[in-house]
Design an enzyme around this catalytic site. Structure first.
Site, PDB file in Angstrom:
ATOM      1  N   TYR A  29      -3.916  -9.884  15.931  1.00  8.41           N
ATOM      2  CA  TYR A  29      -3.757  -8.822  14.933  1.00  8.41           C
ATOM      3  C   TYR A  29      -4.907  -7.826  15.042  1.00  8.41           C
ATOM      4  O   TYR A  29      -4.701  -6.606  15.108  1.00  8.41           O
ATOM      5  CB  TYR A  29      -3.718  -9.453  13.546  1.00  8.41           C
ATOM      6  CG  TYR A  29      -3.620  -8.494  12.388  1.00  8.41           C
ATOM      7  CD1 TYR A  29      -2.393  -8.107  11.882  1.00  8.41           C
ATOM      8  CD2 TYR A  29      -4.769  -8.012  11.764  1.00  8.41           C
ATOM      9  CE1 TYR A  29      -2.299  -7.237  10.795  1.00  8.41           C
ATOM     10  CE2 TYR A  29      -4.694  -7.156  10.681  1.00  8.41           C
ATOM     11  CZ  TYR A  29      -3.452  -6.775  10.207  1.00  8.41           C
ATOM     12  OH  TYR A  29      -3.381  -5.916   9.130  1.00  8.41           O
ATOM     13  N   ILE A  82       0.827  -1.196   0.000  1.00  8.51           N
ATOM     14  CA  ILE A  82       0.000   0.000   0.000  1.00  8.51           C
ATOM     15  C   ILE A  82       0.865   1.251   0.000  1.00  8.51           C
ATOM     16  O   ILE A  82       0.552   2.235  -0.671  1.00  8.51           O
ATOM     17  CB  ILE A  82      -0.965  -0.014   1.205  1.00  8.51           C
ATOM     18  CG1 ILE A  82      -1.937  -1.194   1.098  1.00  8.51           C
ATOM     19  CG2 ILE A  82      -1.739   1.295   1.302  1.00  8.51           C
ATOM     20  CD1 ILE A  82      -2.856  -1.362   2.300  1.00  8.51           C
ATOM     21  N   ARG A 142      -9.531 -22.496   9.556  1.00  5.02           N
ATOM     22  CA  ARG A 142      -8.738 -21.836  10.590  1.00  5.02           C
ATOM     23  C   ARG A 142      -9.662 -21.130  11.577  1.00  5.02           C
ATOM     24  O   ARG A 142     -10.663 -20.530  11.178  1.00  5.02           O
ATOM     25  CB  ARG A 142      -7.777 -20.826   9.960  1.00  5.02           C
ATOM     26  CG  ARG A 142      -6.793 -21.432   8.984  1.00  5.02           C
ATOM     27  CD  ARG A 142      -5.909 -20.368   8.336  1.00  5.02           C
ATOM     28  NE  ARG A 142      -6.691 -19.391   7.593  1.00  5.02           N
ATOM     29  CZ  ARG A 142      -6.165 -18.424   6.855  1.00  5.02           C
ATOM     30  NH1 ARG A 142      -4.837 -18.291   6.791  1.00  5.02           N
ATOM     31  NH2 ARG A 142      -6.923 -17.563   6.210  1.00  5.02           N
TER      32      ARG A 142
END
Length: 312
Positions: A141, A12, A266
Site C-alpha cells: 500500500y 473522506i 503485524r
C-alpha cells in the site's frame, strides 16, 4: 472553478464534497455506482458513476474540470502485502491512465493526490517525521502511494503537470465505516458501544498520529489556493497517541470499562509514526483545531445516532 472528486462516495470524499459545495465550487463526484442506487445526499454535487480502471469513464469525468482531487485507493495497508500485483494494477496503473488523460485535456487540470503519511516513510529515524525523511514503506500500500507520488513528479517534469501531494496521518470522524479495516477509532467505538471486546494487534504500545476529518478537509480546501513551489505536505494531528491511550479516551467518554484481547503484532505496523506538520502550518497557514477527545466524542455521537436510525 470546476472540481472533480475521485472516490467521492468514501469517508473522506463525502466530507470533501460537502465542504467544496459550501465554499461555492462546482463539484463533480466520481465513484462506483452505489449498490442501492442512492448517492450521498449532498445537494449541489453532480454525481457520475464509473470505474477508475475504465479510461472512457475517467475521460468523461474529466470534461471541463479545473482541479482533480484523487482520493481513490482500492486496498488497505494491512492486506496489501497479500496481493501486491493487485495493488499495482488497480492503484498505480489506474493512476497512470488518469495522468495520461489529464495531460491530454484542452485545459489541463491541476491534481491533488491524497497519499499516506502513515505508510510511505516506514520505520522512522526521527520523530516527528518531516517531508524530507527517507521513504522505505513496509507495505505494498505504501509502495503504491509512493510510486504514484514519483509518477506525479515525472509527469510534472515531462509535461508540466501541476500537482500537489498530501501525506495524510490517520483520519477519523463521522461516516467512517467500522468495517473497512482502516480506521481503528471507528472500530473501537463500534465495539465499545456494542459492549463487545476490542482486539488489539500487539501490546497496544504502537503510536500513531490521528486527525479529525474536519481538520483533514480544511487542509485540502486550503491547498486549492496554493500555487507555491512546495509539492508535498504532511497533514497530521501534531502529536501521537498509543492504542492504549485511545482506549483510555474512549473509556473516559463512555464511562465504562472495555474488555481487550491482544493478538500477535503485524509486520506492517511500525512502532511509532507522528508527522511533522511545520511545512503545512507555516506555508498553508493550516493547523489542526479538534482535540482527540472532542473528535472521538463526535464519532461516538454519530455512531449512536446511526445505530438508532438503523434500528428504527
Amino acid at each position: 472553478m470546476n472540481i472533480l472528486v475521485l472516490g467521492a462516495r468514501g469517508f473522506i470524499g463525502k466530507h470533501l464534497c460537502s465542504a467544496l459545495v459550501a465554499a461555492n465550487y462546482k463539484v463533480r463526484g466520481f465513484d462506483l455506482q452505489p449498490v442501492n442506487a442512492n448517492w450521498p445526499d449532498i445537494h449541489g454535487v453532480e454525481w457520475m458513476a464509473g470505474n477508475f480502471e475504465n479510461a472512457s469513464n475517467v475521460a468523461a469525468a474529466l470534461d471541463k474540470i479545473d482541479l482533480v482531487f484523487h482520493l481513490i485507493s482500492t486496498t488497505i495497508p494491512k492486506t496489501s502485502n497479500e496481493n501486491p500485483i493487485l495493488d499495482l494494477q488497480q492503484n498505480v496503473v489506474g493512476t497512470l491512465n488518469l495522468l495520461d488523460l489529464v495531460i491530454k485535456q484542452p485545459q489541463r487540470p491541476r491534481l491533488i493526490f491524497l497519499s499516506s503519511g502513515g505508510t510511505v516513510y516506514g520505520v522512522p529515524y526521527t520523530i516527528p517525521i518531516s517531508e524530507e525523511h527517507p521513504t522505505n514503506p513496509l507495505s505494498a500500500y505504501g509502495i503504491a502511494k509512493l510510486a504514484i507520488e514519483k509518477y506525479l513528479a515525472l509527469y510534472a517534469y515531462l509535461y508540466k503537470l501541476d500537482y500537489r501531494v498530501l501525506r495524510l496521518a490517520n483520519p477519523y470522524g463521522e461516516f467512517q465505516s467500522h468495517l473497512s479495516g482502516q480506521g481503528v477509532i471507528a472500530a473501537f467505538v463500534h465495539k465499545a458501544l456494542q459492549y463487545q471486546p476490542v482486539e488489539i494487534w500487539g501490546d497496544g504500545s504502537i503510536v500513531r498520529d490521528y486527525l479529525y476529518i474536519g481538520d483533514v478537509i480544511s487542509a485540502m480546501i486550503r491547498l486549492i489556493g496554493y500555487d507555491g513551489p512546495e509539492k508535498v505536505f504532511n497533514i497530521g494531528g501534531g502529536r501521537g497517541y498509543s492504542i492504549l491511550e485511545l482506549l483510555s479516551v474512549i473509556k473516559g467518554l463512555l464511562q465504562y470499562d472495555i474488555v481487550c484481547y491482544h493478538l500477535s503484532s503485524r509486520p506492517c505496523d511500525v512502532p511509532v509514526n507522528v508527522l511533522d506538520i511545520n511545512r503545512a502550518t507555516s506555508i498553508l497557514e493550516w493547523k489542526p483545531t479538534t482535540p482527540l477527545h472532542e473528535g472521538i466524542k463526535r464519532v461516538i455521537d454519530y455512531q449512536r445516532t446511526a445505530s438508532s436510525s438503523f434500528e428504527r
